[in-house]
Design a protein around this motif. Structure first.
Motif, PDB file in Angstrom:
ATOM      1  N   ARG A 166       0.917  -1.071   0.107  1.00  0.00           N
ATOM      2  CA  ARG A 166       0.230   0.077  -0.135  1.00  0.00           C
ATOM      3  C   ARG A 166       0.910   1.180  -0.095  1.00  0.00           C
ATOM      4  NH1 ARG A 166      -3.988  -2.772   2.469  1.00  0.00           N
ATOM      5  NH2 ARG A 166      -3.063  -2.903   4.602  1.00  0.00           N
ATOM      6  N   SER A 167       1.897   1.290   0.874  1.00  0.00           N
ATOM      7  CA  SER A 167       2.770   2.373   0.859  1.00  0.00           C
ATOM      8  C   SER A 167       3.539   2.555  -0.496  1.00  0.00           C
ATOM      9  CB  SER A 167       3.929   2.188   1.963  1.00  0.00           C
ATOM     10  OG  SER A 167       4.779   3.116   2.087  1.00  0.00           O
ATOM     11  N   ILE A 168       3.928   1.484  -1.177  1.00  0.00           N
ATOM     12  CA  ILE A 168       4.484   1.615  -2.575  1.00  0.00           C
ATOM     13  C   ILE A 168       3.633   2.151  -3.499  1.00  0.00           C
ATOM     14  CG2 ILE A 168       5.654   0.455  -4.298  1.00  0.00           C
ATOM     15  CD1 ILE A 168       6.710  -1.527  -2.028  1.00  0.00           C
ATOM     16  N   TYR A 169       2.208   1.797  -3.429  1.00  0.00           N
ATOM     17  CA  TYR A 169       1.322   2.013  -4.366  1.00  0.00           C
ATOM     18  C   TYR A 169       0.962   3.820  -4.079  1.00  0.00           C
ATOM     19  CZ  TYR A 169       0.435  -2.450  -6.319  1.00  0.00           C
ATOM     20  OH  TYR A 169       0.746  -3.950  -6.997  1.00  0.00           O
ATOM     21  N   HIS A 170       0.676   3.949  -2.724  1.00  0.00           N
ATOM     22  CA  HIS A 170       0.437   5.432  -2.758  1.00  0.00           C
ATOM     23  C   HIS A 170       1.660   6.449  -3.153  1.00  0.00           C
ATOM     24  CE1 HIS A 170      -2.962   5.534  -0.137  1.00  0.00           C
ATOM     25  NE2 HIS A 170      -2.574   4.597   0.767  1.00  0.00           N
TER      26      HIS A 170
END
Length: 159
Positions: free
Chosen positions: A131-135
């Motif tokens: 999720r952090s990478i996608y944000h």
């Protein structure tokens, strides 16, 4: 096979057509990838449906490679990147704003889940990291489309 999903969404300060180009043109897309994506190599095509590319990621010291094929179940609106062998599918859903000056992007990936406790641990550890990478990836798209500045040095700029 059980799967689990990891997704994020945000509004991008650019029209749908511009966001679509960044998502589907691999020569442009490489410019918005966060550092965990080590390489993106186009194997066939290069833009839109029918494109095949190899993506190498390094997350928590674990390197993995996926060979993704792009399809567009809803052309210009839903873009699917799929590696049948690994059982991984990433779907980009693009929706224009009412004024057509912005685009809502929903980015979601389905991963195969390991059985038992290993699967539970994987979902608990991997999901927040992805999720952090996608944000960051969606933030990079927004910066790229509002300033023309790419997140990576090995990228292509467009205006």
């Amino acid at each position: 096979m059980k799967i689990y999903q990891v997704g994020v969404a945000r509004m991008i300060d650019a029209p749908l057509e511009a966001v679509y180009r960044v998502v589907t043109d691999m020569n442009v897309h490489i410019g918005i990838l966060p550092r965990q994506f080590e390489t993106l190599e186009v194997l066939q095509g290069g833009s839109g449906s029918g494109t095949v590319f190899r993506l190498t990621m390094n997350v928590m010291g674990i390197r993995s490679s996926l060979q993704m094929r792009i399809t567009e179940p809803i052309p210009g609106r839903v873009i699917r990147e799929q590696d049948d062998k690994a059982g991984v599918t990433t779907t980009w859903t693009l929706k224009p704003s009412d004024d057509s000056k912005h685009c809502y992007v929903d980015l979601m990936t389905e991963f195969p889940s390991k059985p038992g406790l290993a699967g539970v641990v994987e979902r608990l550890l991997v999901s927040p990291i992805i999720r952090s990478i996608y944000h960051r990836e969606l933030d990079n798209i927004n910066v790229y489309l509002t300033t023309g500045i790419a997140a990576r040095k090995d990228s292509v700029h467009f205006s």
